[in-house]
Design an enzyme around this catalytic site. Structure first.
Site, PDB file in Angstrom:
ATOM      1  N   GLU A 438       0.833  -1.197   0.000  1.00 51.51           N
ATOM      2  CA  GLU A 438       0.000   0.000   0.000  1.00 51.51           C
ATOM      3  C   GLU A 438       0.872   1.253   0.000  1.00 51.51           C
ATOM      4  O   GLU A 438       1.642   1.486   0.934  1.00 51.51           O
ATOM      5  CB  GLU A 438      -0.898  -0.003   1.242  1.00 51.51           C
ATOM      6  CG  GLU A 438      -1.712   1.270   1.420  1.00 51.51           C
ATOM      7  CD  GLU A 438      -2.418   1.349   2.771  1.00 51.51           C
ATOM      8  OE1 GLU A 438      -3.065   2.374   3.023  1.00 51.51           O
ATOM      9  OE2 GLU A 438      -2.302   0.380   3.560  1.00 51.51           O
ATOM     10  N   ASP A 511      -1.230  -0.971   5.721  1.00 53.16           N
ATOM     11  CA  ASP A 511      -1.206  -0.401   7.066  1.00 53.16           C
ATOM     12  C   ASP A 511      -2.221  -1.087   7.973  1.00 53.16           C
ATOM     13  O   ASP A 511      -3.251  -1.585   7.497  1.00 53.16           O
ATOM     14  CB  ASP A 511      -1.524   1.101   7.009  1.00 53.16           C
ATOM     15  CG  ASP A 511      -0.440   1.900   6.303  1.00 53.16           C
ATOM     16  OD1 ASP A 511       0.687   1.378   6.192  1.00 53.16           O
ATOM     17  OD2 ASP A 511      -0.713   3.030   5.865  1.00 53.16           O
ATOM     18  N   ASP A 513      -4.617  -0.102   9.773  1.00 59.62           N
ATOM     19  CA  ASP A 513      -5.687   0.841  10.111  1.00 59.62           C
ATOM     20  C   ASP A 513      -6.872   0.573   9.201  1.00 59.62           C
ATOM     21  O   ASP A 513      -6.886  -0.405   8.433  1.00 59.62           O
ATOM     22  CB  ASP A 513      -5.191   2.289   9.982  1.00 59.62           C
ATOM     23  CG  ASP A 513      -4.685   2.614   8.568  1.00 59.62           C
ATOM     24  OD1 ASP A 513      -4.910   1.798   7.652  1.00 59.62           O
ATOM     25  OD2 ASP A 513      -4.078   3.678   8.382  1.00 59.62           O
ATOM     26  N   ASP A 515      -8.018   2.130   6.511  1.00 60.23           N
ATOM     27  CA  ASP A 515      -7.716   2.161   5.074  1.00 60.23           C
ATOM     28  C   ASP A 515      -6.966   0.906   4.642  1.00 60.23           C
ATOM     29  O   ASP A 515      -7.237   0.330   3.585  1.00 60.23           O
ATOM     30  CB  ASP A 515      -6.885   3.403   4.731  1.00 60.23           C
ATOM     31  CG  ASP A 515      -7.738   4.661   4.672  1.00 60.23           C
ATOM     32  OD1 ASP A 515      -8.970   4.526   4.521  1.00 60.23           O
ATOM     33  OD2 ASP A 515      -7.180   5.762   4.786  1.00 60.23           O
TER      34      ASP A 515
END
Length: 658
Positions: A438, A511, A513, A515
């Site tokens: 990402e 990540d 998180d 997203d």
């Protein structure tokens, strides 16, 4: 290595020893799949009693001591003495390979257990097994154990502690089998309660009116321990469950038929989605790899709908017939076949091989579906299905042209990947890994920190499309997906060929998180819909970067969840510094290599599909059009501060892998 090879070197494995020596031959593996296959083997025997009209109730209980108990209220295993072996039939069934009552059709018209090895294999791979038979107002019991010789350390598998004994009188009936998997055989002996519960619910759909009870005594909350499943609608209820979160086109189509000892039941429902979902079963056993019954069904469906399309003028005389994929777009179907002498490929029964079944299924489906389309009250729905198929054919042609263009570009200069893919120098695909990373920042760190000999990096510069909501031509038009397709080399959809895979491991690195979780879900949805073989063959992994860096002086500990952080803080004592990684880009190349990419230290989650129907439902809920089911599921399960919580609940299923 011995220089001579003589008759004395030939080892003869007697009784159940062969099962212990090569368990994978009988249950597929010694991992989670093989462990749960032990339950399915015993449940299959109970199902056979129910499917042939002798039982109405089946229960499965996961005990606190790690054992599993399966009971049915059928006829009970015969308790009289076997005329050839001189011991009870119960002892024969559970200690002799290829011994059972299903080699002819006298006792069971249809059966899932045909090889006569299931019950004895479970016994061989258990620490102990207790079989109770309730028959003719009497209660009988026999216990088997697998014990180790203290001198030779050889294990004597599944031998009876004593002959079958009558314990007393009872009004109960049926067979109860309780077994405890042997940790000397399996990598992990902890049963997955959710997996067992879902399989029993599936069996309840397939066996209309039969009651299935599941109890997990390991669960603390009393209200969550037990579930009961019984569906009077059978396959109709099953399809309704699978399409509950989709937008249906008309009512479910239901039909059945029987010819030459083959019974076929079909429940199918069209929706406005773009994907096909066909779940097939033979004698209640899921055939994930298909077989002749699926081939017959697909051939009949294609022919009947093409004939109907020409009859109503949707296809003109000059038009070519539509492909089967066109008529199966948006179709959710449960195909259940009962075959008297099924020939499964392998003991784990993933594919049906009977050649005679295909024309029978094709004839039954062709006749029954044809009658459905001829019925005047079904004309509106039939027209909508044909219209959808015609549109699917146009999209398929556009996608074919897009693929041809992509192939040409790839052959000329690999244009979609210029400046993006950092390939590895190794040419051994079985060793190579592709990291789909990402963001450019993290991609840059990964490129610098990787081992170039076998690790390739493909950074995603933007968020790919949600493949669940897009047609194939739209997916192919997305630059991020085109890059992935070209990098992997397998093609997608009907062109998918796993033999051309350039990387043995495809690692999603995002990540920790919201997203990052969304990107994981998008990529997994794409693989699930268009490259499912990557997942089923175990090539897809989730990279797990640490959430925290805990340091004190020269000592550094990387923590992957809050529990590990608490432990690290206790080890460090006072005076430590703590860094919370918000994203991969915050790590320098050395840190990313050491924590996330170094095979010696990294943590990875291998993505698998333990339950195809449940995986399909999860993808629909989480990535489909309807908002409310997704909101409810995320509120119940999502915990973005704990990486494996998202992976285990939202992704398709995972197994820890170093």
């Amino acid at each position: 290595m011995a220089e001579t090879y003589r008759a004395k070197d030939i080892t003869i494995l007697e009784g159940l020893e062969a099962v212990r020596m090569r368990p994978g031959m009988y249950i597929g593996s010694t991992g989670s799949r093989g462990l749960h296959h032990m339950i399915w083997e015993i449940v299959d025997n109970a199902i056979d009693e129910a499917a042939n009209g002798y039982a109405t109730q089946i229960s499965v209980t996961l005990k606190r001591d790690g054992s599993c108990e399966v009971w049915d209220n059928g006829r009970g295993v015969p308790v009289d003495i076997h005329p050839q072996l001189g011991v009870s039939a119960v002892e024969v069934v559970y200690t002799q390979l290829h011994a059972g009552g299903k080699f002819d059709n006298k006792n069971y018209a249809y059966s899932g257990g045909l090889h006569g090895v299931g019950a004895s294999v479970v016994n061989a791979l258990s620490q102990w097994m207790v079989v109770d038979v309730f028959q003719d107002f009497s209660h009988y019991q026999i216990r088997f154990e697998s014990t180790e010789d203290p001198k030779t350390h050889k294990i004597r598998s599944g031998h009876p502690v004593a002959p079958l004994a009558k314990l007393g009188n009872t009004r109960r009936r049926g067979t109860q089998v309780c077994f405890k998997p042997d940790p000397r055989v399996f990598e992990d002996v902890n049963f997955n309660g959710d997996l067992v519960r879902r399989r029993l619910r599936e069996l309840a759909y397939l066996n209309q009116g039969i009651t299935f009870r599941f109890t997990d005594e390991r669960v603390k909350e009393q209200e969550n321990r037990s579930r009961e499943y019984c569906y009077q609608g059978g396959l109709a209820d099953f399809v309704g469950y699978l399409t509950a979160d989709k937008n249906p086109i008309g009512e479910p189509i239901l039909f059945h038929g029987e010819r030459e000892g083959v019974r076929v039941r079909v429940a199918m429902q069209y929706t406005d989605s773009y994907t096909e979902n066909l779940f097939s079963f033979v004698n209640n056993i899921p055939t994930a790899e298909g077989g002749t019954h699926e081939t017959g069904f697909k051939a009949a469906l294609t022919k009947v709908f093409n004939d109907y399309a020409r009859k109503v003028g949707a296809l003109k005389e000059k038009d070519n017939n539509l492909a089967g994929d066109d008529f199966r777009e948006g179709l959710t179907c449960v195909l259940a076949a009962n075959v008297q002498k099924p020939q499964f490929e392998g003991q784990t029964k993933g594919r049906l091989g009977n050649t005679e079944v295909r024309p029978i299924v094709e004839a039954i489906v062709g006749e029954q579906l044809g009658l459905y389309l001829e019925d005047l009250k079904n004309q509106e729905q039939a027209a909508r299905i044909v219209e959808k198929a015609v549109q699917a054919a146009k999209v398929r042609e556009a996608a074919r042209k897009a693929r041809d263009v992509a192939r040409q570009k790839n052959q000329l200069e690999a244009a979609p990947l210029v400046g993006k893919l950092s390939s590895c120098t190794g040419r051994d695909a079985s060793r190579n890994e592709l990291y789909i990373v990402e963001g450019d920042s993290a991609g840059g760190s990964a490129k610098q920190g990787r081992d170039r000999r076998f690790q390739a990096i493909l950074p995603l510069r933007g968020k790919p499309l949600n493949a669940e909501k897009k047609r194939l031509d739209q997916v192919l038009a997305n630059e991020e997906f085109r890059s992935i397709i070209t990098a992997l080399g397998t093609g997608i959809g009907e062109d998918f060929d796993l033999s051309h895979l350039k990387y043995n491991r495809v690692v999603i690195l995002s990540d920790a998180d919201q997203d990052g979780a969304h990107i994981r879900a998008i990529l997994l949805t794409f693989f699930f819909r268009y490259m499912r073989g990557l997942i089923t063959d175990g090539h897809v992994y989730i990279g797990m970067p640490p959430l925290y860096k805990c340091a004190k002086g020269d000592k550094v500990l990387y923590c992957y969840d809050d529990q590990a952080l608490a432990k690290a803080i206790r080890q460090m004592g006072k005076g430590y510094t703590l860094q919370r990684y918000k994203g991969l880009g915050e790590m320098n190349p050395e840190q990313l290599w050491e924590t996330t990419m170094n095979p010696q230290n990294r943590k990875m989650m291998q993505v698998s599909i333990e339950d195809a129907t449940e995986a399909e439902r999860m993808v629909t809920i989480l990535m489909g059009d309807k908002v409310e089911p997704r909101r409810a599921y995320i509120q119940q399960y999502a915990n973005f501060n704990k990486q494996d919580a998202f992976i285990q609940h939202v992704d398709l299923g995972g197994n820890a892998n170093g």
